[in-house]
Enzyme design. Structure first.
Site, PDB file in Angstrom:
ATOM      1  N   ASN A 209       7.390   9.818  18.701  1.00  0.00           N
ATOM      2  CA  ASN A 209       6.187   9.470  19.475  1.00  0.00           C
ATOM      3  C   ASN A 209       6.339   8.050  20.009  1.00  0.00           C
ATOM      4  O   ASN A 209       7.363   7.404  19.793  1.00  0.00           O
ATOM      5  CB  ASN A 209       4.944   9.619  18.596  1.00  0.00           C
ATOM      6  CG  ASN A 209       5.072   8.815  17.325  1.00  0.00           C
ATOM      7  OD1 ASN A 209       5.144   7.596  17.357  1.00  0.00           O
ATOM      8  ND2 ASN A 209       5.148   9.498  16.192  1.00  0.00           N
ATOM      9  N   ASP A 278       3.084  15.092  12.863  1.00  0.00           N
ATOM     10  CA  ASP A 278       2.387  16.106  12.067  1.00  0.00           C
ATOM     11  C   ASP A 278       3.257  17.344  11.854  1.00  0.00           C
ATOM     12  O   ASP A 278       3.029  18.103  10.926  1.00  0.00           O
ATOM     13  CB  ASP A 278       1.080  16.504  12.770  1.00  0.00           C
ATOM     14  CG  ASP A 278       0.064  15.369  12.702  1.00  0.00           C
ATOM     15  OD1 ASP A 278       0.036  14.676  11.678  1.00  0.00           O
ATOM     16  OD2 ASP A 278      -0.688  15.177  13.678  1.00  0.00           O
ATOM     17  N   LYS A 288      25.164  20.412  17.448  1.00  0.00           N
ATOM     18  CA  LYS A 288      24.369  20.119  18.650  1.00  0.00           C
ATOM     19  C   LYS A 288      24.022  21.429  19.372  1.00  0.00           C
ATOM     20  O   LYS A 288      24.907  22.274  19.586  1.00  0.00           O
ATOM     21  CB  LYS A 288      25.191  19.206  19.557  1.00  0.00           C
ATOM     22  CG  LYS A 288      24.450  18.754  20.771  1.00  0.00           C
ATOM     23  CD  LYS A 288      25.327  17.858  21.643  1.00  0.00           C
ATOM     24  CE  LYS A 288      24.613  17.605  22.957  1.00  0.00           C
ATOM     25  NZ  LYS A 288      25.506  17.070  23.968  1.00  0.00           N
ATOM     26  N   PHE A 323      -5.100   4.345  10.332  1.00  0.00           N
ATOM     27  CA  PHE A 323      -5.257   4.120  11.767  1.00  0.00           C
ATOM     28  C   PHE A 323      -5.557   5.454  12.429  1.00  0.00           C
ATOM     29  O   PHE A 323      -5.081   6.497  11.966  1.00  0.00           O
ATOM     30  CB  PHE A 323      -3.961   3.546  12.361  1.00  0.00           C
ATOM     31  CG  PHE A 323      -3.905   2.053  12.274  1.00  0.00           C
ATOM     32  CD1 PHE A 323      -3.689   1.415  11.060  1.00  0.00           C
ATOM     33  CD2 PHE A 323      -4.082   1.264  13.411  1.00  0.00           C
ATOM     34  CE1 PHE A 323      -3.651   0.033  10.969  1.00  0.00           C
ATOM     35  CE2 PHE A 323      -4.045  -0.116  13.336  1.00  0.00           C
ATOM     36  CZ  PHE A 323      -3.829  -0.728  12.119  1.00  0.00           C
ATOM     37  N   LYS A 337     -11.499  11.454  10.039  1.00  0.00           N
ATOM     38  CA  LYS A 337     -10.263  11.135   9.293  1.00  0.00           C
ATOM     39  C   LYS A 337     -10.562  10.240   8.088  1.00  0.00           C
ATOM     40  O   LYS A 337      -9.975  10.396   7.026  1.00  0.00           O
ATOM     41  CB  LYS A 337      -9.257  10.433  10.210  1.00  0.00           C
ATOM     42  CG  LYS A 337      -8.590  11.399  11.154  1.00  0.00           C
ATOM     43  CD  LYS A 337      -7.693  10.728  12.164  1.00  0.00           C
ATOM     44  CE  LYS A 337      -7.355  11.775  13.231  1.00  0.00           C
ATOM     45  NZ  LYS A 337      -6.597  11.236  14.349  1.00  0.00           N
ATOM     46  N   LYS A 341      -9.538  11.716   4.504  1.00  0.00           N
ATOM     47  CA  LYS A 341      -8.423  11.088   3.796  1.00  0.00           C
ATOM     48  C   LYS A 341      -8.899  10.123   2.714  1.00  0.00           C
ATOM     49  O   LYS A 341      -8.104   9.408   2.125  1.00  0.00           O
ATOM     50  CB  LYS A 341      -7.500  10.402   4.810  1.00  0.00           C
ATOM     51  CG  LYS A 341      -6.981  11.383   5.868  1.00  0.00           C
ATOM     52  CD  LYS A 341      -5.863  10.827   6.717  1.00  0.00           C
ATOM     53  CE  LYS A 341      -5.573  11.802   7.863  1.00  0.00           C
ATOM     54  NZ  LYS A 341      -4.199  11.722   8.354  1.00  0.00           N
TER      55      LYS A 341
HETATM   56  N1  CTP Z   1      -0.951  10.036   8.634  1.00  0.00           N
HETATM   57  C1  CTP Z   1      -0.155  10.295   7.550  1.00  0.00           C
HETATM   58  N2  CTP Z   1       0.575  11.438   7.492  1.00  0.00           N
HETATM   59  C2  CTP Z   1       0.514  12.340   8.488  1.00  0.00           C
HETATM   60  C3  CTP Z   1      -0.315  12.100   9.604  1.00  0.00           C
HETATM   61  C4  CTP Z   1      -1.022  10.922   9.649  1.00  0.00           C
HETATM   62  O1  CTP Z   1      -0.096   9.468   6.638  1.00  0.00           O
HETATM   63  N3  CTP Z   1       1.246  13.462   8.407  1.00  0.00           N
HETATM   64  C5  CTP Z   1      -1.754   8.802   8.664  1.00  0.00           C
HETATM   65  C6  CTP Z   1      -1.387   7.842   9.762  1.00  0.00           C
HETATM   66  O2  CTP Z   1      -0.441   6.893   9.310  1.00  0.00           O
HETATM   67  C7  CTP Z   1      -2.716   7.194  10.120  1.00  0.00           C
HETATM   68  C8  CTP Z   1      -3.738   8.256   9.775  1.00  0.00           C
HETATM   69  O3  CTP Z   1      -3.094   9.172   8.891  1.00  0.00           O
HETATM   70  O4  CTP Z   1      -3.002   6.071   9.334  1.00  0.00           O
HETATM   71  C9  CTP Z   1      -4.250   9.025  10.944  1.00  0.00           C
HETATM   72  O5  CTP Z   1      -3.192   9.523  11.685  1.00  0.00           O
HETATM   73  P1  CTP Z   1      -3.412  10.566  12.860  1.00  0.00           P
HETATM   74  O6  CTP Z   1      -2.105  11.089  13.325  1.00  0.00           O
HETATM   75  O7  CTP Z   1      -4.341   9.978  13.854  1.00  0.00           O
HETATM   76  O8  CTP Z   1      -4.215  11.664  12.048  1.00  0.00           O
HETATM   77  P2  CTP Z   1      -3.991  13.157  11.771  1.00  0.00           P
HETATM   78  O9  CTP Z   1      -4.639  13.420  10.463  1.00  0.00           O
HETATM   79  O10 CTP Z   1      -2.579  13.553  11.912  1.00  0.00           O
HETATM   80  O11 CTP Z   1      -4.874  13.821  12.922  1.00  0.00           O
HETATM   81  P3  CTP Z   1      -4.490  14.337  14.388  1.00  0.00           P
HETATM   82  O12 CTP Z   1      -4.829  15.766  14.334  1.00  0.00           O
HETATM   83  O13 CTP Z   1      -5.378  13.545  15.303  1.00  0.00           O
HETATM   84  O14 CTP Z   1      -3.036  14.071  14.613  1.00  0.00           O
END
Ligand code: CTP
Length: 399
Positions: A209, A278, A288, A323, A337, A341
């Protein structure tokens, strides 16, 4: 960062004196008033005009010369300083300081100084290793002087070894640390994650990303500046890790989970600035993947939610900060979130706003707290925002 600070910068006569001009320039750019003392030997390497040009102040070379901003130079340059930095400090200057000599402006100023003193030795490696120099450094340490160890590498004289003046960024970091009012995170054990994870598709490709890691690195830097013991779990980035921080390098979400869990028991604050993928490819191809005319379908499986797991196993006394980078429904998504969390604070930013989010040096965020309150934060430099987040962490911890 150094607005309103008076820094007296003593430059002594080694080839690294030319690097002191860069230091003087960067300190001035940060808002400090930099008053340079050049020893006679230093002036043979770099002239006063250079230092006057970059600092905008008169350059002091003589105990007895009239100076526009100091009535009695060695007293004013000592008593008005928030910090005395000697960079580079030659073997000769170290010996004079250790012996308490005051036969030139720099040594007399050092004797009169009651502010913190930072000494940055730089010389040929054999000179640096000499017992006389090492003994003098020990003596200076016993006076409470801060010594910045020289770096190793190739020196101007052609030899390779320890004795180089550290990079300007390293000296600046030490200066920030010494000038930060109270080091109010002193001893706090914190974990920061940074960067975007990389999920391999095959040996040459990955899914990732736009995270640059800048926010996480700024949080680690700010915490270290304030005296915290920082572990930074980071994916590959283009950034230099802040000095004094323990760095753990990872690539995938799974590796980040393992690295985070390995230290979770020992830390009091976790800030998860990393952008964790995610999903990851269900299988990494061993070879490859070659192109063909058919459509390529990648099967993705869910990655662990690292912060979610930390929240599930939250110990009393631990502060969890997450974040949320969003493109729509910022407050609602972030609040969701925070609750899911089990966080104490979530830093929400709308990455579509100019000057916010990925790759930018600034950020525009809202802070959401477990008690439902929300604070708007104006556009800030990421390091300034990092300091503000640490202020909030301290407040939440009742400090
Ligand atoms: N985070 C994490 N592990 C993941 C995804 C996210 O620890 N697999 C943490 C990120 O480091 C961040 C927070 O969760 O501090 C929110 O991340 P974000 O990607 O915005 O949240 P998600 O729960 O993945 O929601 P979304 O569906 O918006 O991706």
């Amino acid at each position: 960062m150094l607005q309103g600070k008076w820094i007296t910068l003593g430059v002594s006569g080694g080839i690294a004196a030319y690097k002191a001009a860069d230091l003087a320039s960067k300190l001035t750019a940060q808002g400090a008033a930099v008053h340079v003392i050049l020893t006679a030997a230093a002036a043979r390497f770099v002239g006063p005009v250079t230092f006057a040009g970059v600092t905008g102040h008169f350059v002091h070379q003589d105990m007895f010369a009239n100076s526009p901003d100091c009535a009695i130079p060695h007293i004013d340059l000592a008593s008005r300083a928030d910090l005395l930095v000697i960079a580079p400090a030659t073997a000769n200057v170290l010996a004079k300081l250790a012996a308490g000599l005051a036969d030139d402006l720099l040594s007399a100023t050092a004797l009169a100084a009651t502010c913190p003193v930072l000494v940055c030795p730089a010389m040929n490696a054999a000179m640096y290793q000499h017992p006389a120099v090492q003994k003098n450094l020990q003596v200076l340490e016993s006076y409470g002087y801060h010594i910045l160890e020289p770096a190793s590498g190739r020196m101007a004289c052609g030899t390779v070894g320890k004795g180089r003046l550290p990079e300007t960024s390293v000296i600046l970091e030490k200066i920030y640390q010494l000038l930060t009012p109270q080091g109010n995170l002193s001893g706090l054990k914190v974990l920061v994650t940074a960067g975007g994870t990389r999920e391999p598709i095959d040996p040459v490709r990955y899914i990732s990303n736009r995270s640059s890691g800048k926010m996480g690195y700024a949080l680690a830097r700010a915490a270290a500046q304030r005296g915290a013991r920082v572990t930074l779990v980071t994916t590959p980035t283009a950034l230099e890790p802040p000095p004094g921080v323990e760095v753990v390098r990872v690539e995938t979400a799974q590796q980040m989970l393992e690295a985070v869990m390995a230290v979770y028991d020992r830390v009091e604050v976790v800030i998860k600035a990393a952008a964790v993928a995610d999903y990851r490819p269900a299988r990494m191809a061993e070879q490859k993947i070659k192109k063909s005319d058919a459509m390529l379908v990648l099967e993705l499986v869910k990655n662990p939610d690292i912060l979610g797991q930390l929240g599930q196993h939250k110990r009393p006394g631990v502060t969890l900060v997450g974040f949320a980078a969003e493109t729509a429904d910022l407050l609602q998504n972030a609040a969701d979130k925070l609750r899911r969390k089990n966080l104490d604070l979530i830093v929400a930013n709308d990455v579509t706003v100019p000057g916010a989010g990925f790759g930018s040096d600034t950020n525009v965020v809202k802070l959401l707290y477990a008690d439902g309150s929300v604070k708007d934060v104006p556009r800030l430099d990421k390091l300034e925002l990092a300091h503000l987040i640490w202020d909030e962490v301290l407040r939440l911890r009742g400090k």
